[in-house]
Design a protein around this motif. Structure first.
Motif, PDB file in Angstrom:
ATOM      1  N   LYS A 192      -3.826 -13.308  -3.916  1.00 29.32           N
ATOM      2  CA  LYS A 192      -4.609 -12.416  -3.054  1.00 29.32           C
ATOM      3  C   LYS A 192      -5.216 -11.307  -3.905  1.00 29.32           C
ATOM      4  N   ARG A 193      -6.188 -10.597  -3.342  1.00 32.49           N
ATOM      5  CA  ARG A 193      -6.893  -9.554  -4.074  1.00 32.49           C
ATOM      6  C   ARG A 193      -6.159  -8.213  -3.942  1.00 32.49           C
ATOM      7  N   ASN A 194      -6.226  -7.424  -5.009  1.00 33.58           N
ATOM      8  CA  ASN A 194      -5.683  -6.065  -4.970  1.00 33.58           C
ATOM      9  C   ASN A 194      -6.725  -5.141  -4.342  1.00 33.58           C
ATOM     10  N   PRO A 195      -6.463  -4.589  -3.152  1.00 33.28           N
ATOM     11  CA  PRO A 195      -7.493  -3.791  -2.468  1.00 33.28           C
ATOM     12  C   PRO A 195      -7.860  -2.505  -3.216  1.00 33.28           C
ATOM     13  N   SER A 225      -3.039  -3.375   8.119  1.00 34.44           N
ATOM     14  CA  SER A 225      -4.232  -4.212   8.315  1.00 34.44           C
ATOM     15  C   SER A 225      -4.948  -3.847   9.621  1.00 34.44           C
ATOM     16  N   LEU A 248      -7.849  -9.998   7.087  1.00 36.44           N
ATOM     17  CA  LEU A 248      -7.717  -9.079   5.948  1.00 36.44           C
ATOM     18  C   LEU A 248      -6.367  -9.267   5.245  1.00 36.44           C
ATOM     19  N   ASP A 288     -10.196  -4.327  -6.293  1.00 37.43           N
ATOM     20  CA  ASP A 288     -11.153  -5.409  -6.011  1.00 37.43           C
ATOM     21  C   ASP A 288     -12.553  -4.855  -5.745  1.00 37.43           C
ATOM     22  N   ASN A 301      -0.755  -5.034  -6.192  1.00 40.15           N
ATOM     23  CA  ASN A 301      -0.425  -4.242  -4.994  1.00 40.15           C
ATOM     24  C   ASN A 301       0.785  -4.857  -4.301  1.00 40.15           C
ATOM     25  N   SER A 311       0.830  -1.209   0.000  1.00 42.78           N
ATOM     26  CA  SER A 311       0.000   0.000   0.000  1.00 42.78           C
ATOM     27  C   SER A 311       0.861   1.255   0.000  1.00 42.78           C
ATOM     28  N   TYR A 318     -14.257  -8.085   2.215  1.00 46.13           N
ATOM     29  CA  TYR A 318     -14.018  -7.564   3.566  1.00 46.13           C
ATOM     30  C   TYR A 318     -15.288  -7.565   4.403  1.00 46.13           C
ATOM     31  N   TYR A 348      -6.215  -9.781   1.225  1.00 40.69           N
ATOM     32  CA  TYR A 348      -5.752  -8.687   0.373  1.00 40.69           C
ATOM     33  C   TYR A 348      -4.226  -8.616   0.309  1.00 40.69           C
ATOM     34  N   GLN A 349      -3.772  -8.251  -0.864  1.00 37.58           N
ATOM     35  CA  GLN A 349      -2.342  -8.176  -1.158  1.00 37.58           C
ATOM     36  C   GLN A 349      -1.752  -6.850  -0.643  1.00 37.58           C
TER      37      GLN A 349
END
Length: 566
Positions: free
Chosen positions: A170-173, A210, A198, A176, A96, A6, A181, A202-203
């Motif tokens: 994992k998901r890109n926050p 987090s 989380l 996504d 991410n 992030s 969540y 998420y990536q």
């Protein structure tokens, strides 16, 4: 906080804003795992640090000065060959993840346009910088060569095909839309447990991010809370939060991290402030090489020697006992018979109390007496010799302790003079090369200015200290040094400095000393004319008289403020 995915997202936004369509003008590799690439964009020069350091890997624009090696590395030469003068097309983050790709265009020797990619992988001890042809994905070179024995998944060697690190699924926050969540929040009301969940979904979320996300979702119970949280990374408010001695850097203030907050204009300025001491210390340790090893070994040897010499002194205190026994044996020689192993005789030195004397049955009574006189003479002679040796060894320890402090406080560019000094003093063997060695260019003491504008100089090694105190400073200037503690020579370039300047200069002396982490440090000061170097003294050693002493606390914040006034 670490440089997580992030934070990488926020940094890529900052770099794209400042460097877009910039041209590369300089490329240097001042340290083993770090490259500095200077971009010319919007009529400004931006030195960009690309670091593959195992602990401090990052990408940022830096204002921290660096010293280039005399001979460029192979990787630096390869970067210059392919990227010198290249135009930056863009900077992209892989999902991410902590991978930043710099894409470039450049015409080759034939005039054809080549598409090149410089991938910076920020992955702890696996961090790397990879230069590749963006069309064919063939690796041209890497800052760290990784063969099949080190990594079975992919080769990072010239000529190999570049394969990105394995996906974590994992998901890109930031992109996504599944709202996974929401399910996690419903199933895990506890914030810490939710934060762990989380991170699994998420990536690019480290523990701090987090936890902050979990806290934000609880505090802002609305449909767009998740999206609005990550929107903050697109409008960064760079922050360092400090509690006691622990500091954290974040792209914006985190409610879950308590402490004193310091804000910065850019993420790069934040990282300069956060890493300036940590990265510098590590660079010094790397460049110091065997200096630390040699100095520590010599310190250990000399401290063992001091213990042995002190024990010899204790033993030599028995000298008078040997003399008394020899004289008593001589007086009562007629009572001593050959073959005796001991005898008790009156001691006329101690109110005629009896004294027990051990004898050798292999020699005559007269030879036994002479043996005690010889022991007495040997012990007396030893006192003088041992006292001299003890003084020399203690001076040696003081000198080496001072060198160790200088290495710990040095900038990378100061180390060459320390190495040269150790060679001259015989602690290190001078490198034998066929070519004539290049003379080490004299480095300059660091300059500060007090709040009233008075110039203050701080020597960082013995060469600088001697030159500063004995040659550069005026006789009326004020000289400062920590009292009986290894440290820098500090010169106030004024004959009658203000009390505020005296305190600030004393704080510098305390900070640039072995007592950097202590409190209530005594600092002596005198006019330079009262400082003298004894004949034959080691580099950096001086004596002084008529001093005044100030008690100060080392203050890193004050040092930085005085440095910024330069």
């Amino acid at each position: 906080m670490s440089f997580d995915g992030s934070f990488t997202h926020a940094m890529v936004n900052e770099l794209n804003t400042l460097l877009q369509s910039g041209r590369i003008t300089k490329i240097h590799q001042p340290y083993e795992n770090e490259v500095i690439i200077t971009f010319r964009a919007n009529r400004k020069n931006y030195p960009v640090l690309l670091s593959a350091h195992p602990n401090y890997a990052r990408v940022q624009i830096t204002k921290i000065p660096y010293a280039n090696p005399a001979t460029p590395t192979n990787f630096a030469m390869m970067l210059r060959k392919y990227l010198d003068g290249a135009i930056l097309n863009g900077i992209q983050q892989v999902e991410n993840d902590r991978i930043i790709n710099f894409s470039f265009s450049k015409r080759n020797e034939l005039g054809d346009v080549e598409e090149l990619l410089l991938a910076v992988e920020i992955m702890g001890r696996r961090s790397n910088i990879v230069l590749l042809n963006n069309s064919t994905k063939v690796i041209l070179d890497t800052i760290k060569h990784i063969n099949a024995d080190q990594n079975r998944y992919r080769l990072l060697l010239p000529g190999a095909t570049y394969i990105t690190p394995p996906s974590q699924d994992k998901r890109n926050p930031f992109t996504d839309t599944s709202e996974a969540y929401v399910t996690a929040q419903n199933n895990y009301p506890n914030q810490e447990v939710l934060a762990n969940e989380l991170r699994k979904i998420y990536q690019g979320l480290n523990k701090d991010t987090s936890l902050e996300l979990a806290h934000y979702l609880h505090q802002h119970n609305k449909p767009d809370a998740f999206k609005s949280f990550f929107a903050q990374f697109n409008q960064a408010q760079p922050t360092i939060t400090t509690q006691k001695r622990k500091s954290n850097f974040t792209a914006f203030p985190y409610a879950t991290i308590e402490g004193t907050q310091q804000h910065f204009e850019t993420l790069s300025e934040l990282l300069d402030a956060f890493y300036v001491a940590k990265a510098q210390r590590d660079r010094v340790i790397q460049k110091a090489g065997n200096l630390v090893h040699v100095v520590k070994n010599d310190l250990k040897k000399n401290r063992i020697k001091v213990k042995k010499l002190n024990q010899t002194l204790v033993n030599s205190e028995k000298a008078d006992d040997y003399k008394i026994k020899g004289e008593i044996l001589t007086t009562y020689l007629n009572q001593v018979k050959r073959g005796m192993t001991e005898i008790t005789l009156p001691n006329y030195y101690d109110e005629n109390r009896d004294i027990k004397i051990l004898l050798s049955n292999q020699i005559s009574p007269s030879q036994n007496a002479q043996k005690y006189f010889k022991k007495y003479q040997k012990a007396k002679n030893a006192v003088h010799y041992v006292s001299e040796q003890l003084a020399k060894t203690n001076q040696e320890i003081q000198y080496l302790d001072n060198i160790m402090t200088q290495i710990e406080l040095a900038n990378p560019q100061d180390l060459d003079e320390i190495r040269e000094e150790l060679e001259k003093e015989g602690y290190l063997k001078a490198k034998q090369t066929k070519r004539k060695q290049k003379r080490v260019q004299p480095s300059k003491p660091e300059t500060f200015y007090s709040t009233d504008g008075t110039k203050i100089s701080v020597g960082k090694n013995d060469t600088q200290n001697d030159r500063l105190t004995l040659k550069t400073a005026k006789k009326t200037d004020i000289w400062m040094h920590t009292q009986k503690i290894p440290g820098s020579h500090v010169i106030i370039h004024a004959s009658e400095p203000s009390e505020q300047t005296l305190i600030q200069a004393a704080t510098l002396a305390a900070y640039f000393s072995k007592a950097q982490d202590s409190a209530h440090v005594p600092v002596d000061y005198v006019p330079v004319k009262r400082v003298h170097k004894p004949n034959g003294a080691k580099p950096g050693f001086v004596i002084y008289e008529g001093q005044t002493t100030l008690i100060v606390d080392p203050d890193e914040k004050m040092v930085q403020e005085l440095r910024e006034q330069n």
